[in-house]
Scaffold this motif. Structure first.
Motif, PDB file in Angstrom:
ATOM      1  N   ALA A 422      31.285  27.018  41.656  1.00 38.95           N
ATOM      2  CA  ALA A 422      30.970  28.443  41.690  1.00 38.95           C
ATOM      3  C   ALA A 422      31.080  28.971  40.261  1.00 38.95           C
ATOM      4  O   ALA A 422      32.156  28.911  39.643  1.00 38.95           O
ATOM      5  CB  ALA A 422      31.928  29.199  42.612  1.00 38.95           C
ATOM      6  N   PHE A 423      29.968  29.443  39.712  1.00 38.65           N
ATOM      7  CA  PHE A 423      29.915  29.971  38.348  1.00 38.65           C
ATOM      8  C   PHE A 423      30.047  31.491  38.408  1.00 38.65           C
ATOM      9  O   PHE A 423      29.320  32.157  39.152  1.00 38.65           O
ATOM     10  CB  PHE A 423      28.594  29.601  37.678  1.00 38.65           C
ATOM     11  N   THR A 424      30.951  32.024  37.628  1.00 34.45           N
ATOM     12  CA  THR A 424      31.157  33.471  37.556  1.00 34.45           C
ATOM     13  C   THR A 424      30.738  33.968  36.178  1.00 34.45           C
ATOM     14  O   THR A 424      31.196  33.419  35.159  1.00 34.45           O
ATOM     15  CB  THR A 424      32.628  33.834  37.805  1.00 34.45           C
ATOM     16  N   VAL A 425      29.874  34.975  36.137  1.00 35.70           N
ATOM     17  CA  VAL A 425      29.382  35.518  34.868  1.00 35.70           C
ATOM     18  C   VAL A 425      29.774  36.986  34.783  1.00 35.70           C
ATOM     19  O   VAL A 425      29.499  37.771  35.704  1.00 35.70           O
ATOM     20  CB  VAL A 425      27.854  35.384  34.747  1.00 35.70           C
ATOM     21  N   THR A 426      30.425  37.346  33.702  1.00 36.89           N
ATOM     22  CA  THR A 426      30.771  38.742  33.412  1.00 36.89           C
ATOM     23  C   THR A 426      30.438  39.023  31.956  1.00 36.89           C
ATOM     24  O   THR A 426      30.130  38.102  31.176  1.00 36.89           O
ATOM     25  CB  THR A 426      32.263  39.018  33.659  1.00 36.89           C
ATOM     26  N   LEU A 427      30.493  40.280  31.572  1.00 36.36           N
ATOM     27  CA  LEU A 427      30.313  40.657  30.170  1.00 36.36           C
ATOM     28  C   LEU A 427      31.670  40.967  29.562  1.00 36.36           C
ATOM     29  O   LEU A 427      32.455  41.732  30.128  1.00 36.36           O
ATOM     30  CB  LEU A 427      29.400  41.886  30.046  1.00 36.36           C
TER      31      LEU A 427
END
Length: 805
Positions: A422-427
């Protein structure tokens, strides 16, 4: 002693018989004549006086002529057309003589036969030697170590003719096979052998590039990748797998059959999983996520691009013709036949994945593709041709996300032993930050087992009764709390990109426990939870321009006249948009009415398109999935399979979709809604989709995304008529105040799951301004539900998902 008939070459070029068109191809008996050794041709294959160099080693066990007799017998067998395992019988007979002395004799014989003036003869000699090396390297009997040494020496000798400058393709093939032999080599230092194998594979890839020889590149890239993976040499693994994946993409571009396109990707899926794993070992999270994107929803992404991209210098008539062809092609490309899951394990060869299939529709598709090619040639727009290929790349997350948004994308590799990710992307300070949660093989197994039982009793009362407990189990198996916990507290919007069967579950309804009582994701993220097929598709929709037109509301209202609350639903929604409304209601909502030019024009101009009717998903023929329109009565009995074009609903009724349905296939072919902001599918099973290994996004939602809308609200199971009507009415109540689809659905679902019976009646009276008589009807209906919280059960509020923006 027998040999294994099941042994196969692993990534070698299949041996071919010698050239039988040679003028010197008069057959003769193998043996000695006039002091010279002959075999297969009337001219001598070997003559003692013509040896150009002495043997470098003494022949210890057998006379040199005995080794030559063995070799010439092999050549004679090949002359008779025997190849591959057919020559194993000869190998078996002489397995004790297949040693290093035989290898040296073979090398010297080869040198003695070369003639600088006869290029064709030299090429044939090198080909025979090369193909023999393939056979001996795979021979399962005798000394495995000796067999490989003989193969290596034969390959190296063949390379004296098969040079890169003279015969680059043959040179690359031999380099690939030498890499195989060195990777298996028993003698010598293992580290040296592995280094040499990598060097040979890399040399082959200098010629076997993705753009020039994609199938060969796929083979060699996979060989290099697998070797690097096994050695935990992650750089080499990534180099090999990256070449292989680019070769897959090129092969898909060249393939015309939709089944061929899917088969190409499906055959290569083990590569994607290992590529991701290799990238994660080097903490190259962006490259790992890009690899995920390169394997997901490729057909839909390609169709979206081709649908909206038209040659600029084409006439309006040519542009219309091009769009029409694209729609017909898209409808055929989304049709598929069920495929079997390939067996576990890999080999270093490849199937003939570029072969066109005989699937229904393939000839028609080829004809349409040829028509499109002729049209593009007629238009002759070089700039357009350069942009036709979809180039996989991650979106600019700085434009796609905000500091308050997090994106989670799952990937379930074909090999369950790799687990899942599970890849989590945030800024983070305007820069994308990627985290990865890794599932073990055991955790993946539990997910797979859950999927196998989730729909076991679907459409039965027991399924709805067990739904809450099943979703609690899924929360545990997905480890959602562990994934959500590291997110910054500023993240209030969540985008979910599932994979494979995860698309079928209401992930927004799963509860997380973050140092507090467990609450649904929906409550944890105050700006809502939405879904998307992939990052690339979401980014494409985000940037797709939409024309500015006056707001219009289009609805199909209870066409089968048996959904009382669907009728009520549209009546209470309509005033929000009056007078800009166009309603096809009850018996007027026929297929012919929907297809009238004036209706299609209204659809083109509409901002919001609402279907309040029956719907269903056809798992066997997804393009037959449909929303049901008015028309003939349901069929009494099922038609024959050959004429099957029906859809069976929850209550067992069968509708002829050709006469009474707007099908997914027709949406792809005919529907254009460029001004649309939202399609609301207030019907059953409109969010279900086909489940393929390649994660192609095939369902009603994909059709409407293709037709032009950036957002679809659809359902994941057969829904309750009354609860659905209440949710839809509340959705538009919220949407009128905040035109963000995700926020409106978020607020409506949160309200519905928590509202009391008294609170619901109060809203009916004051918010919807129902009459006293209407409120009494609603109060009576509420007696069918829980008296405290009528719609608190997840079956009532969590079926609907917001897909897209």
């Amino acid at each position: 002693m027998g040999y294994n008939q099941g042994a196969v070459a692993r990534g070698f070029t299949e041996p071919t018989p010698p050239n039988q068109d040679s003028p010197e191809a008069e057959p003769c008996r193998v043996g000695v004549r006039d002091g010279k050794i002959y075999g297969g041709f009337s001219t001598p294959l070997y003559s003692l006086p013509r040896l150009r160099e002495p043997l470098t080693q003494p022949l210890r066990r057998y006379p040199m002529n005995e080794y030559l007799d063995i070799w010439l017998e092999i050549l004679e067998a090949k002359k008779r057309g025997l190849s591959g395992k057919a020559v194993y019988t000869i190998f078996q007979k002489y397995q004790d003589q297949l040693d290093l002395d035989f290898a040296e004799t073979l090398r010297q014989w080869f040198h003695s036969q070369l003639d600088p003036k006869k290029i064709r003869k030299n090429k044939d000699l090198a080909r025979n030697l090369h193909n023999f090396a393939i056979n001996i390297s795979d021979f399962p009997l005798g000394s495995r170590a000796n067999n490989l040494e003989i193969a290596i020496l034969a390959y190296q000798s063949a390379l004296e003719v098969r040079t890169r400058s003279a015969f680059p393709e043959d040179w690359a093939t031999t380099q690939n096979n030498l890499g195989n032999a060195y990777s298996d080599r028993i003698r010598g230092e293992r580290a040296d052998n592995m280094e040499e194998a990598i060097r040979r594979y890399e040399a082959a890839l200098e010629v076997r590039t993705p753009s020039s020889f994609p199938l060969d590149c796929l083979q060699t890239g996979r060989n290099l990748g697998n070797l690097g993976y096994d050695l935990q040499n992650w750089e080499s693994a990534i180099e090999g797998y990256d070449n292989a994946i680019r070769a897959v993409e090129q092969s898909r571009d060249w393939a015309t059959s939709p089944d061929s396109k899917r088969q190409i990707l499906e055959d290569a899926l083990p590569i994607y999983g290992k590529m991701i794993q290799a990238c994660l070992h080097l903490e190259r999270y962006d490259q790992a996520l890009l690899t995920v994107e390169r394997s997901k929803s490729r057909t839909l992404m390609e169709m979206l691009t081709s649908a909206d991209l038209v040659p600029k210098n084409a006439t309006p008539q040519q542009q219309d013709q091009y769009r029409q062809l694209n729609r017909k092609i898209a409808a055929l490309q989304q049709s598929f036949a069920p495929t079997e899951t390939p067996e576990a394990g890999e080999h270093r060869g490849h199937r003939d994945i570029a072969t066109a299939t005989d699937a229904p529709g393939t000839p028609q598709l080829k004809h349409l593709l040829q028509q499109r090619d002729r049209l593009l040639a007629q238009i002759n727009d070089p700039a357009f041709n350069a942009f036709q290929t979809v180039r996989p790349q991650l979106p600019d997350f700085r434009q796609l996300l905000t500091p308050e948004t997090a994106l989670i994308e799952w990937y379930l590799p074909q090999d369950p032993n790799l687990g899942a990710w599970a890849f989590t992307v945030t800024l983070d300070q305007d820069r994308p930050h990627i985290d990865v949660y890794c599932y073990s093989a055991d955790q993946r197994q539990r997910l797979d087992q859950f999927n196998q039982t989730y729909f076991a009793d679907y459409r039965q009362a027991s399924w709805y009764q067990a739904l809450g407990d099943r979703l609690d189990d899924l929360t545990e198996y997905l480890h959602l709390s562990d994934i959500i916990a590291p997110l910054p507290p500023t993240c209030q919007r969540l985008i979910l990109i599932p994979h494979l069967y995860l698309h079928l579950f209401p992930l927004h309804a799963l509860s997380v426990d973050l140092n507090a009582p467990a609450t649904p994701l929906l409550e944890r993220f105050s700006q809502g939870v939405s879904y998307a097929p992939s990052c690339q598709i979401l980014d494409y929709i985000h940037h797709r321009p939409q024309p500015a037109t006056p707001p219009q509301f289009f609805a199909v209202q209870n066409p089968t006249q048996d959904l009382n609350y669907a009728q009520m639903e549209v009546e209470f929604i309509r005033p929000y948009f009056d007078p800009n409304t166009y309603i096809l209601s009850r018996e007027a909502a026929t297929k012919s009415a929907l297809n009238r030019p004036e209706t299609l024009e209204k659809l083109r101009e509409s901002h919001i398109i609402h279907f309040s009717c029956h719907g269903g998903f056809d798992s066997e023929k997804p393009l037959n999935s449909a929303v049901i329109l008015a028309g003939y009565a349901p069929l009494e009995s099922a038609p024959t399979e050959e004429k099957r074009q029906t859809l069976t609903l929850r209550d067992g009724r069968r509708f002829d979709t050709a006469q009474q349905g707007l099908t997914l296939g027709e949406i792809y072919r005919n529907l254009e809604i460029p001004a649309c902001r939202l399609v609301m599918l207030s019907a059953c099973e409109t969010g279900l989709m086909g489940s393929l290994l390649t994660d192609e996004y095939i369902g009603l939602a994909s059709g409407f995304l293709y037709a032009g809308t950036p957002a679809v609200v659809s359902s994941l199971w057969c829904v309750d008529d009354f609860a659905t009507a209440c949710l839809a009415i509340r959705f538009y109540y919220e949407f009128r105040q905040d035109e963000r689809v995700v926020m409106a659905l978020h607020k409506a679902q949160n309200w519905l799951r928590g509202v009391s019976a008294a609170g619901f009646l109060e809203w009916c009276g004051q918010g919807l301004q129902m009459t006293e008589e209407e409120c009494e009807i609603i109060e009576f209906k509420l007696m069918d539900y829980d008296e405290d919280c009528p719609f608190g059960d997840r079956r009532y509020w969590s079926a609907f998902v917001a897909i897209g923006l």
